[in-house]
Design a protein around this motif. Structure first.
Motif, PDB file in Angstrom:
ATOM      1  N   GLN A 198     105.844 125.719  37.590  1.00 27.20           N
ATOM      2  CA  GLN A 198     105.710 124.911  36.298  1.00 27.20           C
ATOM      3  C   GLN A 198     106.979 123.950  36.323  1.00 27.20           C
ATOM      4  O   GLN A 198     107.868 123.694  36.793  1.00 27.20           O
ATOM      5  N   ALA A 199     106.710 122.821  35.455  1.00 30.68           N
ATOM      6  CA  ALA A 199     107.507 121.789  35.163  1.00 30.68           C
ATOM      7  C   ALA A 199     108.682 122.426  34.526  1.00 30.68           C
ATOM      8  O   ALA A 199     108.308 123.162  33.426  1.00 30.68           O
ATOM      9  N   GLU A 200     109.983 122.157  34.749  1.00 35.87           N
ATOM     10  CA  GLU A 200     111.096 123.083  34.054  1.00 35.87           C
ATOM     11  C   GLU A 200     111.299 122.841  32.779  1.00 35.87           C
ATOM     12  O   GLU A 200     111.694 123.528  31.672  1.00 35.87           O
ATOM     13  N   GLN A 201     110.723 121.522  32.258  1.00 33.19           N
ATOM     14  CA  GLN A 201     110.910 121.079  30.758  1.00 33.19           C
ATOM     15  C   GLN A 201     109.748 121.252  30.328  1.00 33.19           C
ATOM     16  O   GLN A 201     109.428 121.041  28.908  1.00 33.19           O
ATOM     17  N   ALA A 202     108.706 122.134  30.520  1.00 35.93           N
ATOM     18  CA  ALA A 202     107.454 122.477  29.866  1.00 35.93           C
ATOM     19  C   ALA A 202     107.092 123.865  30.506  1.00 35.93           C
ATOM     20  O   ALA A 202     106.181 124.022  30.924  1.00 35.93           O
ATOM     21  N   ARG A 208     109.902 104.641  42.107  1.00 39.13           N
ATOM     22  CA  ARG A 208     111.155 104.208  41.924  1.00 39.13           C
ATOM     23  C   ARG A 208     112.038 105.358  41.671  1.00 39.13           C
ATOM     24  O   ARG A 208     113.180 105.581  42.068  1.00 39.13           O
ATOM     25  N   HIS A 209     111.617 106.358  40.538  1.00 40.16           N
ATOM     26  CA  HIS A 209     112.442 107.434  40.242  1.00 40.16           C
ATOM     27  C   HIS A 209     112.539 108.528  41.534  1.00 40.16           C
ATOM     28  O   HIS A 209     113.516 108.870  41.678  1.00 40.16           O
ATOM     29  N   GLY A 210     111.308 108.470  42.186  1.00 35.31           N
ATOM     30  CA  GLY A 210     111.430 109.521  43.391  1.00 35.31           C
ATOM     31  C   GLY A 210     112.304 108.844  44.507  1.00 35.31           C
ATOM     32  O   GLY A 210     112.912 109.698  45.155  1.00 35.31           O
ATOM     33  N   SER A 240     112.027 120.444  38.782  1.00 34.48           N
ATOM     34  CA  SER A 240     112.706 119.293  37.800  1.00 34.48           C
ATOM     35  C   SER A 240     111.598 118.195  38.116  1.00 34.48           C
ATOM     36  O   SER A 240     110.941 117.965  38.900  1.00 34.48           O
ATOM     37  N   GLU A 241     111.829 117.207  37.085  1.00 36.81           N
ATOM     38  CA  GLU A 241     111.319 115.881  37.154  1.00 36.81           C
ATOM     39  C   GLU A 241     111.460 115.184  38.493  1.00 36.81           C
ATOM     40  O   GLU A 241     110.768 114.415  39.143  1.00 36.81           O
ATOM     41  N   LYS A 259     109.132 118.234  27.361  1.00 38.75           N
ATOM     42  CA  LYS A 259     109.261 116.908  27.600  1.00 38.75           C
ATOM     43  C   LYS A 259     109.032 116.905  29.028  1.00 38.75           C
ATOM     44  O   LYS A 259     109.923 117.183  29.894  1.00 38.75           O
ATOM     45  N   THR A 260     107.921 116.263  29.667  1.00 37.41           N
ATOM     46  CA  THR A 260     107.870 116.182  31.110  1.00 37.41           C
ATOM     47  C   THR A 260     106.807 115.057  31.422  1.00 37.41           C
ATOM     48  O   THR A 260     105.946 114.821  30.442  1.00 37.41           O
ATOM     49  N   MET A 261     106.987 114.594  32.521  1.00 32.25           N
ATOM     50  CA  MET A 261     106.101 113.359  32.862  1.00 32.25           C
ATOM     51  C   MET A 261     104.745 114.053  33.375  1.00 32.25           C
ATOM     52  O   MET A 261     103.817 113.381  33.646  1.00 32.25           O
ATOM     53  N   ALA A 262     104.705 115.326  33.878  1.00 25.87           N
ATOM     54  CA  ALA A 262     103.591 116.001  34.372  1.00 25.87           C
ATOM     55  C   ALA A 262     102.592 116.361  33.156  1.00 25.87           C
ATOM     56  O   ALA A 262     102.543 117.546  33.099  1.00 25.87           O
ATOM     57  N   ASP A 263     101.891 115.583  32.615  1.00 26.56           N
ATOM     58  CA  ASP A 263     101.125 115.860  31.679  1.00 26.56           C
ATOM     59  C   ASP A 263      99.808 116.739  31.979  1.00 26.56           C
ATOM     60  O   ASP A 263      99.359 117.469  31.142  1.00 26.56           O
ATOM     61  N   GLY A 264      99.577 116.824  33.365  1.00 30.85           N
ATOM     62  CA  GLY A 264      98.562 117.928  33.447  1.00 30.85           C
ATOM     63  C   GLY A 264      98.979 119.221  33.491  1.00 30.85           C
ATOM     64  O   GLY A 264      98.208 120.269  33.205  1.00 30.85           O
TER      65      GLY A 264
END
Length: 407
Positions: free
Chosen positions: A210-214, A323-325, A263-264, A233-238
């Motif tokens: 899981q995404a740690e923020q979701a 860019r984030h990655g 993490s993100e 709150k996560t960029m991983a909407d899926g």
């Protein structure tokens, strides 16, 4: 609640999906294998029809509807992947579909859903708000709700990927799969474990990510029942789901060996590496399993299979994520360097950076500050490096050359 899906259900779903869902490829990964120290493979569900696994469960669920139910139409809620699965399944079965999406859903997912003929309505900022409105619409109109994860037929459909994993990687010892509401992870784990038991062969370890923020599952499993998140709150909407489903929760508690979070930054880094090394476009949720492997490469028994659950990502978001990655991987470096305020001072610094193999992307002077002496200038730099080790070596080299460097 007992597990309500059986291996017989999964096998029937596989037969039903023949000619509808793609048997997605299993690709070996040399770079992941070298990192882990044994064979690592990738189940490329991002190459499934509609760009994710969702067509499996949506089609199985909708195919069991009666003629009277089909005439009433179906309704669903989704951030995008389930929406496309429902829309395509409805098109194939001749059913009218309405899909509620949260505001800000990725544009490619929106356009694809409409392209398959479904009506799209925006509602709320999060998936649970869109789902509540879809449920209300079903109650008002009699349309059949096609839940994204909380239904036995949906879990059985998603589970067909687990049978494929065993067929494509019969010696697998670890399966790493993304986890949101739980339908896919539950199905894959159930299919893998029950098929191995039916054949009398060793069961692989199944780890859900899981995404740690979701991450609703760790607390829910500890409590013994689904516990909703108060915020996420996560960029991983899926895999951004606030409350586990009752049906998949029972199967995950029974068949998943461990739930971990990433993490993100880890998901961003995994996306960039999948793009660079595997030439695969994967969305943040789809990269979660690879992110978990990258976070702790030594813990996975091999052969291991990482599931890439989806590849639907907005090109604009993809640019930001790259860019984030790259920043998370140490490929971007921001420095504040103090230099003498003399002619040629900046040129000398830039020459030192060039000698160190760094590419200067941006430069800004800071001349007025209470933190500067009269004969000093602060230079803010954005640099492109070859990775974390190169970045560390570059900073050390500048300091050895008597520069005052702040990261």
């Amino acid at each position: 609640m007992p597990v309500s899906v059986t291996l017989t259900d999964v096998r029937a779903a596989r037969d039903l999906l023949d000619g509808v869902a793609v048997r997605t490829p299993m690709q070996s990964s040399r770079w992941l294998s070298e990192l882990v120290g044994g064979p690592v493979l990738m189940k490329a569900e991002n190459l499934q029809r509609t760009g994710s696994f969702k067509i499996r469960g949506a089609y199985v669920r909708m195919s069991e509807l009666s003629a009277e139910e089909r005439a009433r139409g179906v309704v669903a809620a989704s951030a995008g992947n389930h929406a496309q699965g429902v829309a395509l399944a409805a098109q194939l079965l001749g059913i009218q579909a309405r899909v509620y999406m949260p505001e800000g859903a990725p544009i490619p997912k929106l356009n694809a859903t409409r392209g398959y003929g479904a009506e799209v309505v925006f509602h709320g900022s999060y998936l649970h708000e869109a789902l509540a409105e879809a449920i209300a619409h079903a109650e008002r109109t009699g349309a059949v709700l096609i839940h994204p994860y909380d239904h036995p037929a949906v879990v059985a459909g998603q589970a067909t990927a687990g049978l494929e994993i065993l067929e494509q990687a019969p010696e697998v010892r670890t399966v790493v799969v993304p986890l949101g509401g739980g339908g896919y992870a539950a199905g894959v784990a159930l299919a893998v474990k029950e098929q191995c038991r039916a054949e009398g062969r060793p069961e692989p370890r199944v780890v859900a990510v899981q995404a740690e923020q979701a991450a609703a599952y760790p607390a829910s499993l500890a409590a013994g029942h689904p516990v909703p998140l108060t915020q996420m709150k996560t960029m991983a909407d899926g895999i951004a789901v606030g409350t586990p489903g009752e049906v998949p929760f029972a199967a995950i508690r029974e068949y998943v060996d461990e739930v971990v979070t990433v993490s993100e930054e880890s998901m961003s880094r995994a996306m960039v590496l999948l793009l660079e090394r595997a030439k695969l476009v994967v969305e943040p949720a789809g990269a979660a399993a690879v992110a978990a492997v990258l976070d702790d490469p030594t813990r996975w028994a091999t052969p291991a299979v990482t599931v890439l659950s989806g590849g639907n990502v907005d090109p604009l978001l993809m640019g930001k994520l790259i860019r984030h990655g790259m920043a998370a991987a140490g490929r971007y470096l921001q420095l504040r360097v103090l230099i003498p305020d003399v002619p040629g001072g900046l040129a000398e610094l830039l020459q030192r950076l060039a000698e160190a193999g760094a590419n200067v992307m941006d430069v800004a002077h800071e001349r007025v500050s209470t933190q500067l002496h009269l004969d000093e200038v602060a230079v803010r730099l954005q640099l492109e490096t070859r990775g974390a080790e190169h970045a560390e070596a570059l900073v050390a080299r500048l300091r050895d050359q008597s520069y005052d460097v702040r990261e």
